[in-house]
Design a protein around this motif. Structure first.
Motif, PDB file in Angstrom:
ATOM      1  N   ALA A 115       8.635 -36.525  -4.804  1.00 27.03           N
ATOM      2  CA  ALA A 115       7.636 -37.563  -5.406  1.00 27.03           C
ATOM      3  C   ALA A 115       6.331 -36.649  -5.828  1.00 27.03           C
ATOM      4  O   ALA A 115       5.551 -37.041  -6.901  1.00 27.03           O
ATOM      5  CB  ALA A 115       7.488 -38.730  -4.950  1.00 27.03           C
ATOM      6  N   GLU A 116       5.824 -35.893  -4.555  1.00 33.44           N
ATOM      7  CA  GLU A 116       4.378 -35.313  -4.556  1.00 33.44           C
ATOM      8  C   GLU A 116       4.080 -34.438  -5.876  1.00 33.44           C
ATOM      9  O   GLU A 116       3.223 -34.332  -6.098  1.00 33.44           O
ATOM     10  CB  GLU A 116       4.346 -34.688  -3.336  1.00 33.44           C
ATOM     11  N   VAL A 117       5.421 -33.849  -6.443  1.00 31.93           N
ATOM     12  CA  VAL A 117       5.082 -33.045  -7.697  1.00 31.93           C
ATOM     13  C   VAL A 117       4.840 -33.867  -8.909  1.00 31.93           C
ATOM     14  O   VAL A 117       4.183 -33.366  -9.837  1.00 31.93           O
ATOM     15  CB  VAL A 117       6.402 -32.183  -7.857  1.00 31.93           C
ATOM     16  N   ASP A 118       5.434 -34.837  -8.980  1.00 28.36           N
ATOM     17  CA  ASP A 118       5.199 -35.853 -10.205  1.00 28.36           C
ATOM     18  C   ASP A 118       3.908 -36.231 -10.320  1.00 28.36           C
ATOM     19  O   ASP A 118       3.103 -36.663  -9.676  1.00 28.36           O
ATOM     20  CB  ASP A 118       6.127 -37.170 -10.025  1.00 28.36           C
ATOM     21  N   GLY A 119       3.403 -35.885 -11.616  1.00 30.19           N
ATOM     22  CA  GLY A 119       1.876 -36.215 -12.094  1.00 30.19           C
ATOM     23  C   GLY A 119       0.904 -35.211 -11.273  1.00 30.19           C
ATOM     24  O   GLY A 119      -0.123 -35.387 -11.828  1.00 30.19           O
ATOM     25  N   ALA A 120       1.294 -34.364 -10.481  1.00 32.16           N
ATOM     26  CA  ALA A 120       0.283 -33.467  -9.807  1.00 32.16           C
ATOM     27  C   ALA A 120       0.168 -32.278 -10.703  1.00 32.16           C
ATOM     28  O   ALA A 120       1.053 -31.712 -11.082  1.00 32.16           O
ATOM     29  CB  ALA A 120       0.750 -33.088  -8.426  1.00 32.16           C
ATOM     30  N   ASP A 121      -1.170 -31.972 -11.063  1.00 34.68           N
ATOM     31  CA  ASP A 121      -1.448 -30.659 -11.572  1.00 34.68           C
ATOM     32  C   ASP A 121      -1.292 -29.411 -10.848  1.00 34.68           C
ATOM     33  O   ASP A 121      -1.291 -29.665  -9.722  1.00 34.68           O
ATOM     34  CB  ASP A 121      -2.788 -30.948 -12.507  1.00 34.68           C
ATOM     35  N   GLY A 123      -3.566 -27.390 -10.143  1.00 30.05           N
ATOM     36  CA  GLY A 123      -4.696 -27.268  -9.054  1.00 30.05           C
ATOM     37  C   GLY A 123      -4.400 -28.127  -7.855  1.00 30.05           C
ATOM     38  O   GLY A 123      -4.791 -27.667  -6.766  1.00 30.05           O
ATOM     39  N   GLU A 124      -3.888 -29.448  -7.929  1.00 30.71           N
ATOM     40  CA  GLU A 124      -3.338 -30.125  -6.814  1.00 30.71           C
ATOM     41  C   GLU A 124      -2.256 -29.611  -6.098  1.00 30.71           C
ATOM     42  O   GLU A 124      -2.203 -29.563  -4.932  1.00 30.71           O
ATOM     43  CB  GLU A 124      -3.074 -31.493  -7.413  1.00 30.71           C
ATOM     44  N   ALA A 127      -3.771 -26.550  -4.132  1.00 29.79           N
ATOM     45  CA  ALA A 127      -4.486 -27.091  -2.925  1.00 29.79           C
ATOM     46  C   ALA A 127      -3.284 -27.524  -1.822  1.00 29.79           C
ATOM     47  O   ALA A 127      -3.627 -27.391  -0.636  1.00 29.79           O
ATOM     48  CB  ALA A 127      -5.215 -28.270  -3.254  1.00 29.79           C
ATOM     49  N   ALA A 128      -2.298 -28.276  -2.149  1.00 34.35           N
ATOM     50  CA  ALA A 128      -1.129 -28.741  -1.085  1.00 34.35           C
ATOM     51  C   ALA A 128      -0.515 -27.526  -0.543  1.00 34.35           C
ATOM     52  O   ALA A 128      -0.390 -27.384   0.693  1.00 34.35           O
ATOM     53  CB  ALA A 128      -0.234 -29.722  -1.713  1.00 34.35           C
ATOM     54  N   LEU A 129      -0.312 -26.331  -1.228  1.00 38.65           N
ATOM     55  CA  LEU A 129       0.192 -25.350  -0.564  1.00 38.65           C
ATOM     56  C   LEU A 129      -0.531 -24.554   0.200  1.00 38.65           C
ATOM     57  O   LEU A 129      -0.380 -23.865   1.355  1.00 38.65           O
ATOM     58  CB  LEU A 129       0.820 -24.421  -1.836  1.00 38.65           C
ATOM     59  N   VAL A 130      -1.930 -24.176  -0.338  1.00 38.93           N
ATOM     60  CA  VAL A 130      -2.834 -23.446   0.557  1.00 38.93           C
ATOM     61  C   VAL A 130      -3.327 -24.172   1.783  1.00 38.93           C
ATOM     62  O   VAL A 130      -3.272 -23.636   3.073  1.00 38.93           O
ATOM     63  CB  VAL A 130      -4.329 -23.535  -0.440  1.00 38.93           C
ATOM     64  N   ARG A 131      -3.307 -25.692   1.875  1.00 39.26           N
ATOM     65  CA  ARG A 131      -3.561 -26.323   3.036  1.00 39.26           C
ATOM     66  C   ARG A 131      -2.596 -26.314   4.144  1.00 39.26           C
ATOM     67  O   ARG A 131      -2.817 -26.044   5.239  1.00 39.26           O
ATOM     68  CB  ARG A 131      -3.642 -27.990   2.768  1.00 39.26           C
ATOM     69  N   ARG A 163       4.583 -25.522 -13.449  1.00 38.50           N
ATOM     70  CA  ARG A 163       3.478 -26.312 -12.551  1.00 38.50           C
ATOM     71  C   ARG A 163       3.699 -25.544 -11.143  1.00 38.50           C
ATOM     72  O   ARG A 163       2.603 -25.138 -10.419  1.00 38.50           O
ATOM     73  CB  ARG A 163       3.185 -27.525 -12.682  1.00 38.50           C
ATOM     74  N   VAL A 164       4.764 -25.821 -10.713  1.00 39.68           N
ATOM     75  CA  VAL A 164       5.073 -25.274  -9.277  1.00 39.68           C
ATOM     76  C   VAL A 164       4.990 -23.839  -9.213  1.00 39.68           C
ATOM     77  O   VAL A 164       4.527 -23.127  -8.146  1.00 39.68           O
ATOM     78  CB  VAL A 164       6.434 -25.848  -8.917  1.00 39.68           C
ATOM     79  N   LEU A 165       5.591 -23.022 -10.199  1.00 44.37           N
ATOM     80  CA  LEU A 165       5.413 -21.579 -10.170  1.00 44.37           C
ATOM     81  C   LEU A 165       3.915 -20.806 -10.235  1.00 44.37           C
ATOM     82  O   LEU A 165       3.699 -20.108  -9.556  1.00 44.37           O
ATOM     83  CB  LEU A 165       6.354 -20.882 -11.316  1.00 44.37           C
TER      84      LEU A 165
END
Length: 323
Positions: A115-121, A123-124, A127-131, A163-165
């Motif tokens: 669900a975390e992918v839904d609606g996330a742009d 940049g968001e 940031a989640a990956l870098v974190r 967006r994920v790529l």
């Protein structure tokens, strides 16, 4: 907690689930795309799983035997967010088998997006990956050493997959990691590579997945000529593609001068594939496929290139013929 070190960003070191590892310590072949802990069960039949309990001991035993018999030096484990990843279990399997394991972050293809992918742009997601790359998986202290398997299906990625790529490319550029993709049944690799490189990621930091499922030598040559790695990573999955066809495709790529862009693995992704359950196991590459490659005239230096030096160059970003 594992010890963190700036060496994780040095090209002569790998980031594994038990800490940083000098590339020079990997003396034997690597499996460039595997799963040791996994849950892709959407049918409710329990087939597409590799659970720490009960399957972990069988996985550990296989890896230990491959280390003993073939010198297995590394496993690149591409189970990512939403795929049932298990960092502690990976560390335990690595420690008990004696085989270093590189873990992954990212998102698989759209049907498996959490669900975390839904609606996330973008940049968001970046940031989640870098974190996670900087801080590790939760509070485990275990950090990923690769982005993968970043998925798409079809010839063109969907909106969420795009967006994920893009997020994976941005995170890779920001952190110095490489990106391994999942191209469903081999399709869409060129579109993946275009997105990733368009976002600033050099092609030699990309491995395009499952190309042995696509009977298209010209596509393989194009990807390799661009500088990307071409993953023949479902070796032994005869229900998808025969190893005879895989061998023909691999030899065509080698004969075209692109052995330095080949990655090989088995992509064990169901417990029925384990040897303890009568499957081909993680060692099918070494026991069955590579003897056929040798019999076709490929010499030991090229075998070492494809199974050891290439995976190390992919992971570290070393873009030279030798490591």
């Amino acid at each position: 907690m594992q010890q963190h070190s700036d060496d994780a960003h040095h090209p002569l070191f790998l980031r594994t689930v038990t800490g940083t590892l000098p590339v020079s310590a990997v003396r034997g072949p690597a499996l460039a795309h595997e799963h040791l802990v996994l849950d892709l069960d959407r049918a409710g039949d329990g087939g597409a799983v590799l659970h720490a309990d009960p399957h972990g001991p069988a996985v550990t035993k296989e890896l230990a035997e491959l280390r003993e018999e073939y010198g297995l030096g590394l496993v690149v484990e591409l189970t990512c967010r939403g795929m049932g990843r298990g960092p502690h279990a990976l560390a335990r399997i690595s420690e008990e088998s004696g085989v270093p394991v590189v873990a992954a972050t990212g998102w698989y293809y759209e049907p498996f997006h959490p669900a975390e992918v839904d609606g996330a742009d973008v940049g968001e997601l970046t940031a989640a990956l870098v974190r996670e790359i900087h801080d590790g998986f939760g509070d485990t202290g275990i950090r990923p050493g690769v982005l993968g398997e970043i998925g798409s299906h079809g010839d063109v990625p969907s909106g969420p997959e795009t967006r994920v790529l893009l997020a994976s490319a941005h995170a890779a550029v920001a952190t110095g990691l490489s990106v391994a993709t999942h191209a469903q049944l081999g399709h869409g690799g060129r579109a993946q590579l275009e997105l990733l490189t368009g976002a600033g990621l050099p092609p030699h930091r990309v491995s395009v997945g499952h190309q042995d499922l696509l009977d298209a030598p010209a596509v393989h040559r194009e990807l390799a000529a661009s500088g990307a790695y071409v993953a023949f990573d479902t070796v032994g999955k005869e229900s998808y593609q025969s190893d005879t066809t895989r061998l023909r495709l691999l030899l065509a790529l080698v004969e075209a001068g692109h052995a330095d862009r080949v990655l090989l693995s088995c992509d064990i992704s169901r417990h029925a594939y384990l040897r303890s359950e009568g499957g081909q196991g993680y060692g099918h590459l070494f026991r069955s496929f590579l003897p056929r490659v040798r019999a076709a005239g490929v010499d030991e230096d090229l075998i070492d290139l494809m199974t050891r030096r290439n995976p190390l160059r992919f992971l570290t970003g070393a873009d030279t013929k030798e490591s």
